[in-house]
Write a protein that holds these residues in place. Structure first.
Motif, PDB file in Angstrom:
ATOM      1  N   MET A  69       0.830  -1.201   0.000  1.00  0.00           N
ATOM      2  CA  MET A  69       0.000   0.000   0.000  1.00  0.00           C
ATOM      3  C   MET A  69       0.872   1.260   0.000  1.00  0.00           C
ATOM      4  O   MET A  69       1.806   1.383   0.790  1.00  0.00           O
ATOM      5  N   GLN A  70       0.545   2.199  -0.901  1.00  0.00           N
ATOM      6  CA  GLN A  70       1.202   3.499  -0.953  1.00  0.00           C
ATOM      7  C   GLN A  70       0.224   4.530  -0.408  1.00  0.00           C
ATOM      8  O   GLN A  70      -0.862   4.720  -0.962  1.00  0.00           O
ATOM      9  N   VAL A  71       0.603   5.217   0.660  1.00  0.00           N
ATOM     10  CA  VAL A  71      -0.335   6.069   1.408  1.00  0.00           C
ATOM     11  C   VAL A  71       0.082   7.527   1.340  1.00  0.00           C
ATOM     12  O   VAL A  71       1.250   7.863   1.545  1.00  0.00           O
ATOM     13  N   THR A  72      -0.886   8.386   1.054  1.00  0.00           N
ATOM     14  CA  THR A  72      -0.673   9.831   1.030  1.00  0.00           C
ATOM     15  C   THR A  72      -1.664  10.482   1.993  1.00  0.00           C
ATOM     16  O   THR A  72      -2.864  10.212   1.933  1.00  0.00           O
ATOM     17  N   GLU A  73      -1.150  11.336   2.847  1.00  0.00           N
ATOM     18  CA  GLU A  73      -2.004  12.036   3.810  1.00  0.00           C
ATOM     19  C   GLU A  73      -2.268  13.475   3.376  1.00  0.00           C
ATOM     20  O   GLU A  73      -1.660  13.992   2.445  1.00  0.00           O
ATOM     21  N   GLY A  79      -7.881  14.332   4.397  1.00  0.00           N
ATOM     22  CA  GLY A  79      -8.166  13.058   3.746  1.00  0.00           C
ATOM     23  C   GLY A  79      -6.918  12.202   3.543  1.00  0.00           C
ATOM     24  O   GLY A  79      -5.790  12.693   3.521  1.00  0.00           O
ATOM     25  N   VAL A  80      -7.148  10.912   3.393  1.00  0.00           N
ATOM     26  CA  VAL A  80      -6.078   9.940   3.168  1.00  0.00           C
ATOM     27  C   VAL A  80      -6.383   9.184   1.878  1.00  0.00           C
ATOM     28  O   VAL A  80      -7.525   8.775   1.641  1.00  0.00           O
ATOM     29  N   VAL A  81      -5.357   8.998   1.045  1.00  0.00           N
ATOM     30  CA  VAL A  81      -5.481   8.201  -0.176  1.00  0.00           C
ATOM     31  C   VAL A  81      -4.443   7.089  -0.119  1.00  0.00           C
ATOM     32  O   VAL A  81      -3.260   7.343   0.097  1.00  0.00           O
ATOM     33  N   ALA A  82      -4.891   5.852  -0.302  1.00  0.00           N
ATOM     34  CA  ALA A  82      -3.997   4.697  -0.282  1.00  0.00           C
ATOM     35  C   ALA A  82      -4.193   3.911  -1.572  1.00  0.00           C
ATOM     36  O   ALA A  82      -5.325   3.584  -1.937  1.00  0.00           O
TER      37      ALA A  82
END
Length: 446
Positions: A69-73, A79-82
């Motif tokens: 999983m590549q996660v951006t906060e 919001g969070v995008v994974a």
């Protein structure tokens, strides 16, 4: 449409009951091991819209534990995008909202929230998960774990989003404006669910057209001229004028709409004055307007502006003291893509059994900003479903004279989280596996 759905379900009911999928056992095990504790943590510590700092940090940390999983906060503020990639194939977005409400919890639950927080409006208020968003984000984690463990059964890219500020119907727009569809893989499909307190646990429902109504929040400021309460003729009473507006607004529904065409106008807040014997110089109304199509939505919003101006004229207010109407936030109707909904409703029957897939019926005019992810100009096809949150025994007790099942946004709201998370994650996993099975086309025409 409803008859078509019922006929399809009755046909499906003639077939043997579906066996639980193998991954449901693992979802249950995850809940028993740690996801139940995580739900407890979220429920005790809710956060208001665009103030979900701890919630988003916890979700990001948990998603980073999922292999690949590549996660951006901080997308769209909090919001969070994974992103989870697994070769060539469709791109599917899975959304869960995470914000709580400014409500003091009186559910009687042992983990009832005691939190208070200052919201984006600068007002400190008690905070409660009075709409079940805590179950949504836990179910998203359960789904992410299963999809990572089942990579041999699907191909493509999954985009998991933990969305802020659904309760202000602002978070979806904020994430899109912050590059959700440009900085990250753009989906062909967007999926989500909402727990339904008015539906029995273990059951799901999705419309094959409209799922939720539009909603627009409108502020009306009514200027007046202050005076002594004993001399009303010396002023202009904003309470009287605002009261005229409140009454006249209901005529938009009862006298300007066809009786079978739904619409709702609710005045949720009316504030003016500070003392018994003072005519104040201003009143403020907070209003919501709801509709099931864009034409009605536009008609009602325009009607609010017309009535406010008309009441100002009726009371001989000068041009610089006419009522001011401001549309501050809104969301269009949430419409499921019909072919996609038919396809995935069949998947729900195969996965959960026909008895657990019930016809979707609008029981009110609630709204969802999930609509922004699937607007026609995006080219993204949407499927949003409801998951039952109240055990049958509770409904039976209500029928026998027991306590009424509390509604969403009530301080008494409580659902049973375990079956919501397990059923929701099982249904979501089944839907995604069907859309992303090896060899599935990547085009939107699928």
């Amino acid at each position: 449409m409803r008859r078509t759905i019922i006929a399809a379900l009755l046909t499906a009911a003639a077939t043997p009951a579906a066996a639980a999928p193998d991954y449901q056992t693992q979802i249950q095990a995850d809940y028993d091991r740690d996801l139940g504790k995580l739900w407890d943590q979220f429920h005790r510590n809710p956060e208001l819209s665009f103030r979900e700092i701890k919630t988003s940090a916890t979700m990001a940390a948990e998603l980073r534990k999922v292999p690949g999983m590549q996660v951006t906060e901080k997308v769209g503020q909090t919001g969070v995008v994974a992103v989870l990639k697994n070769g060539a194939g469709p791109v599917v977005l899975i959304r869960a909202d995470m914000d709580g409400l400014p409500v003091e919890e009186k559910s009687g639950l042992p983990n009832a929230s005691k939190v208070r927080q200052v919201g984006v409006d600068g007002v400190e208020a008690p905070v409660m998960h009075a709409c079940g968003h805590d179950t949504h984000i836990v179910a998203l984690l359960a789904t992410a774990r299963r999809m990572a463990a089942l990579k041999d059964r699907w191909n493509g890219t999954l985009v998991f989003i933990v969305q802020p500020a659904e309760e202000r119907i602002a978070g979806a727009k904020a994430m899109i404006a912050d590059g959700l569809y440009t900085k990250f893989p753009k989906p062909q499909y967007a999926l989500g669910f909402h727990v339904a307190a008015a539906m029995e646990t273990g059951k799901v429902a999705a419309g094959e057209a409209i799922q939720y109504s539009s909603s627009d929040s409108i502020d009306i400021t009514v200027p007046g001229v202050g005076a002594h309460g004993a001399s009303p003729h010396m002023g202009k009473d904003p309470v009287y004028m605002a009261s005229q507006i409140v009454v006249a607004l209901q005529g938009l529904i009862s006298r300007e709409r066809p009786p079978l065409s739904p619409g709702v106008i609710t005045v949720g807040s009316f504030h003016s004055g500070l003392k018994h014997n003072i005519i104040s110089d201003e009143a403020k109304l907070q209003v919501t307007v709801r509709a099931n199509d864009e034409a009605t939505r536009a008609q009602l919003t325009a009607g609010v502006k017309r009535i406010a101006a008309g009441i100002g004229t009726l009371n001989a207010m000068p041009a610089d003291k006419m009522p001011v109407v401001t549309v501050i936030e809104g969301t269009p109707t949430t419409i499921n893509d019909t072919p996609l909904a038919k396809r995935l409703n069949a998947v729900m029957v195969d996965t959960l059994g026909a008895a657990n897939v019930v016809p979707f019926e609008q029981m009110g005019m609630g709204a969802e900003d999930f609509a922004y992810f699937v607007q026609p100009d995006t080219g993204v096809r949407g499927y949003y479903f409801a998951v039952g949150g109240t055990p049958k025994a509770v409904f039976d007790a209500e029928k026998n004279g027991g306590p009424a099942v509390p509604s969403h946004h009530s301080p008494l709201f409580k659902i049973t989280p375990e079956p919501v998370v397990v059923t929701g994650a099982t249904a979501m996993t089944a839907a995604v596996l069907d859309l992303m099975k090896p060899g599935a086309a990547t085009g939107a025409a699928q």
